[in-house]
Motif scaffolding. Structure first.
Motif, PDB file in Angstrom:
ATOM      1  N   PHE A 162       0.834  -1.193   0.000  1.00  0.00           N
ATOM      2  CA  PHE A 162       0.000   0.000   0.000  1.00  0.00           C
ATOM      3  C   PHE A 162       0.870   1.244   0.000  1.00  0.00           C
ATOM      4  O   PHE A 162       1.972   1.239   0.549  1.00  0.00           O
ATOM      5  CB  PHE A 162      -0.878   0.051   1.263  1.00  0.00           C
ATOM      6  N   SER A 163       0.338   2.302  -0.571  1.00  0.00           N
ATOM      7  CA  SER A 163       0.981   3.606  -0.540  1.00  0.00           C
ATOM      8  C   SER A 163      -0.077   4.618  -0.112  1.00  0.00           C
ATOM      9  O   SER A 163      -1.227   4.546  -0.569  1.00  0.00           O
ATOM     10  CB  SER A 163       1.531   3.948  -1.918  1.00  0.00           C
ATOM     11  N   GLN A 164       0.315   5.538   0.747  1.00  0.00           N
ATOM     12  CA  GLN A 164      -0.637   6.528   1.238  1.00  0.00           C
ATOM     13  C   GLN A 164      -0.931   7.556   0.155  1.00  0.00           C
ATOM     14  O   GLN A 164      -0.030   8.063  -0.500  1.00  0.00           O
ATOM     15  CB  GLN A 164      -0.118   7.214   2.494  1.00  0.00           C
ATOM     16  N   ASN A 165      -2.206   7.856  -0.025  1.00  0.00           N
ATOM     17  CA  ASN A 165      -2.662   8.849  -0.985  1.00  0.00           C
ATOM     18  C   ASN A 165      -3.645   9.746  -0.237  1.00  0.00           C
ATOM     19  O   ASN A 165      -4.797   9.369  -0.052  1.00  0.00           O
ATOM     20  CB  ASN A 165      -3.328   8.164  -2.181  1.00  0.00           C
ATOM     21  N   GLY A 166      -3.166  10.895   0.209  1.00  0.00           N
ATOM     22  CA  GLY A 166      -4.003  11.764   1.042  1.00  0.00           C
ATOM     23  C   GLY A 166      -4.228  11.111   2.387  1.00  0.00           C
ATOM     24  O   GLY A 166      -3.291  10.699   3.050  1.00  0.00           O
ATOM     25  N   SER A 167      -5.485  10.939   2.760  1.00  0.00           N
ATOM     26  CA  SER A 167      -5.794  10.373   4.069  1.00  0.00           C
ATOM     27  C   SER A 167      -6.032   8.866   4.032  1.00  0.00           C
ATOM     28  O   SER A 167      -6.326   8.268   5.057  1.00  0.00           O
ATOM     29  CB  SER A 167      -7.029  11.066   4.649  1.00  0.00           C
ATOM     30  N   LYS A 168      -5.930   8.245   2.849  1.00  0.00           N
ATOM     31  CA  LYS A 168      -6.166   6.808   2.788  1.00  0.00           C
ATOM     32  C   LYS A 168      -5.014   6.084   2.095  1.00  0.00           C
ATOM     33  O   LYS A 168      -4.191   6.695   1.435  1.00  0.00           O
ATOM     34  CB  LYS A 168      -7.507   6.506   2.120  1.00  0.00           C
ATOM     35  N   TYR A 169      -4.991   4.792   2.270  1.00  0.00           N
ATOM     36  CA  TYR A 169      -3.985   3.951   1.636  1.00  0.00           C
ATOM     37  C   TYR A 169      -4.601   3.252   0.430  1.00  0.00           C
ATOM     38  O   TYR A 169      -5.735   2.787   0.479  1.00  0.00           O
ATOM     39  CB  TYR A 169      -3.459   2.897   2.612  1.00  0.00           C
ATOM     40  N   LEU A 170      -3.828   3.185  -0.664  1.00  0.00           N
ATOM     41  CA  LEU A 170      -4.255   2.493  -1.876  1.00  0.00           C
ATOM     42  C   LEU A 170      -3.298   1.343  -2.158  1.00  0.00           C
ATOM     43  O   LEU A 170      -2.089   1.463  -1.963  1.00  0.00           O
ATOM     44  CB  LEU A 170      -4.274   3.456  -3.067  1.00  0.00           C
ATOM     45  N   ALA A 171      -3.849   0.235  -2.645  1.00  0.00           N
ATOM     46  CA  ALA A 171      -3.031  -0.936  -2.984  1.00  0.00           C
ATOM     47  C   ALA A 171      -2.279  -0.675  -4.278  1.00  0.00           C
ATOM     48  O   ALA A 171      -2.845  -0.168  -5.244  1.00  0.00           O
ATOM     49  CB  ALA A 171      -3.916  -2.156  -3.127  1.00  0.00           C
ATOM     50  N   THR A 172      -0.997  -1.015  -4.280  1.00  0.00           N
ATOM     51  CA  THR A 172      -0.171  -0.845  -5.476  1.00  0.00           C
ATOM     52  C   THR A 172       0.209  -2.186  -6.097  1.00  0.00           C
ATOM     53  O   THR A 172       0.335  -2.284  -7.312  1.00  0.00           O
ATOM     54  CB  THR A 172       1.108  -0.055  -5.153  1.00  0.00           C
ATOM     55  N   SER A 173       0.416  -3.206  -5.268  1.00  0.00           N
ATOM     56  CA  SER A 173       0.729  -4.543  -5.790  1.00  0.00           C
ATOM     57  C   SER A 173       0.073  -5.588  -4.902  1.00  0.00           C
ATOM     58  O   SER A 173      -0.129  -5.377  -3.705  1.00  0.00           O
ATOM     59  CB  SER A 173       2.235  -4.776  -5.874  1.00  0.00           C
ATOM     60  N   HIS A 174      -0.249  -6.710  -5.507  1.00  0.00           N
ATOM     61  CA  HIS A 174      -1.012  -7.750  -4.818  1.00  0.00           C
ATOM     62  C   HIS A 174      -0.545  -9.096  -5.383  1.00  0.00           C
ATOM     63  O   HIS A 174      -0.724  -9.360  -6.572  1.00  0.00           O
ATOM     64  CB  HIS A 174      -2.488  -7.505  -5.124  1.00  0.00           C
ATOM     65  N   ASN A 175       0.087  -9.891  -4.556  1.00  0.00           N
ATOM     66  CA  ASN A 175       0.591 -11.196  -4.989  1.00  0.00           C
ATOM     67  C   ASN A 175      -0.014 -12.280  -4.105  1.00  0.00           C
ATOM     68  O   ASN A 175      -0.058 -12.130  -2.883  1.00  0.00           O
ATOM     69  CB  ASN A 175       2.116 -11.262  -4.892  1.00  0.00           C
ATOM     70  N   ILE A 176      -0.443 -13.345  -4.739  1.00  0.00           N
ATOM     71  CA  ILE A 176      -1.011 -14.475  -4.018  1.00  0.00           C
ATOM     72  C   ILE A 176      -0.265 -15.728  -4.458  1.00  0.00           C
ATOM     73  O   ILE A 176      -0.181 -16.017  -5.653  1.00  0.00           O
ATOM     74  CB  ILE A 176      -2.516 -14.629  -4.324  1.00  0.00           C
ATOM     75  N   ASP A 177       0.305 -16.437  -3.492  1.00  0.00           N
ATOM     76  CA  ASP A 177       0.957 -17.719  -3.760  1.00  0.00           C
ATOM     77  C   ASP A 177       0.101 -18.803  -3.148  1.00  0.00           C
ATOM     78  O   ASP A 177      -0.234 -18.741  -1.965  1.00  0.00           O
ATOM     79  CB  ASP A 177       2.366 -17.756  -3.147  1.00  0.00           C
ATOM     80  N   VAL A 178      -0.265 -19.788  -3.953  1.00  0.00           N
ATOM     81  CA  VAL A 178      -1.107 -20.901  -3.493  1.00  0.00           C
ATOM     82  C   VAL A 178      -0.270 -22.170  -3.556  1.00  0.00           C
ATOM     83  O   VAL A 178       0.263 -22.527  -4.613  1.00  0.00           O
ATOM     84  CB  VAL A 178      -2.371 -21.045  -4.365  1.00  0.00           C
ATOM     85  N   TYR A 179      -0.155 -22.833  -2.401  1.00  0.00           N
ATOM     86  CA  TYR A 179       0.639 -24.057  -2.274  1.00  0.00           C
ATOM     87  C   TYR A 179      -0.299 -25.228  -1.945  1.00  0.00           C
ATOM     88  O   TYR A 179      -1.200 -25.087  -1.113  1.00  0.00           O
ATOM     89  CB  TYR A 179       1.667 -23.925  -1.142  1.00  0.00           C
ATOM     90  N   TYR A 180      -0.072 -26.350  -2.598  1.00  0.00           N
ATOM     91  CA  TYR A 180      -0.849 -27.550  -2.325  1.00  0.00           C
ATOM     92  C   TYR A 180       0.056 -28.600  -1.718  1.00  0.00           C
ATOM     93  O   TYR A 180       1.199 -28.786  -2.153  1.00  0.00           O
ATOM     94  CB  TYR A 180      -1.480 -28.089  -3.616  1.00  0.00           C
ATOM     95  N   ARG A 181      -0.466 -29.292  -0.697  1.00  0.00           N
ATOM     96  CA  ARG A 181       0.264 -30.383  -0.054  1.00  0.00           C
ATOM     97  C   ARG A 181      -0.698 -31.548   0.088  1.00  0.00           C
ATOM     98  O   ARG A 181      -1.793 -31.408   0.622  1.00  0.00           O
ATOM     99  CB  ARG A 181       0.768 -29.933   1.317  1.00  0.00           C
ATOM    100  N   ALA A 182      -0.281 -32.690  -0.430  1.00  0.00           N
ATOM    101  CA  ALA A 182      -1.130 -33.888  -0.350  1.00  0.00           C
ATOM    102  C   ALA A 182      -1.337 -34.294   1.094  1.00  0.00           C
ATOM    103  O   ALA A 182      -0.418 -34.223   1.908  1.00  0.00           O
ATOM    104  CB  ALA A 182      -0.491 -35.026  -1.145  1.00  0.00           C
ATOM    105  N   LEU A 183      -2.548 -34.690   1.396  1.00  0.00           N
ATOM    106  CA  LEU A 183      -2.867 -35.158   2.769  1.00  0.00           C
ATOM    107  C   LEU A 183      -2.990 -36.670   2.809  1.00  0.00           C
ATOM    108  O   LEU A 183      -3.226 -37.327   1.850  1.00  0.00           O
ATOM    109  CB  LEU A 183      -4.167 -34.515   3.256  1.00  0.00           C
TER     110      LEU A 183
END
Length: 150
Positions: free
Chosen positions: A129-150
């Motif tokens: 996030f980066s502050q823009n005035g009085s609020k924060y805006l998202a600049t980058s968003h990364n999601i890593d999904v890991y699978y593990r056999a049960l």
């Protein structure tokens, strides 16, 4: 004793700032998971980017990136909230990136079935996030999904 009091005051201020940033991240995630464009789009900075990487055991990893416009169109098409688990404050870590910026990372776990086999699905989410005035805006968003056999 006076110095100890100042240390306690400073540590308290840092903890409060961290709690506020965790709340910002959790509000962002709630809007993201809602798949509601009108709730989510105000969170996005001009340069917002999102990418997701699937890590599949024995097969490797595959990363997909989409533009802000593509993501919002997809959310509009889905129209219902995500069934993925939401992050908890205790599983969220804040990292200061500079004066008016920070990144939040969180981890969630759930059990799922893929191709008839049981897996644990772990999502590691990282949003900056980066502050823009009085609020924060998202600049980058990364999601890593890991699978593990049960």
């Amino acid at each position: 004793m006076k110095h100890l009091l100042w240390i306690v005051v400073l540590l308290s201020a840092f903890a409060q700032a961290g709690d506020e940033k965790i709340a910002i991240y959790l509000d962002f995630e709630k809007a993201y998971m809602s798949n509601n464009v009108s709730s989510f789009s105000p969170w996005l900075g001009k340069e917002y980017k999102i990418s997701q990487t699937l890590h599949i055991p024995g097969m490797g990893a595959d990363t997909r990136s989409v533009s802000k416009r593509q993501l919002l169109a997809s959310m509009k098409a889905v129209g219902k909230p995500s069934s993925m688990p939401h992050s908890a404050p205790e599983n969220t870590v804040i990292e200061s990136v500079g004066g008016n910026s920070f990144c939040a990372s969180s981890t969630t776990l759930k059990k799922t079935i893929v191709g008839g086999d049981k897996y644990e699905e772990k999502e590691v989410r990282n949003v900056c996030f980066s502050q823009n005035g009085s609020k924060y805006l998202a600049t980058s968003h990364n999601i890593d999904v890991y699978y593990r056999a049960l």
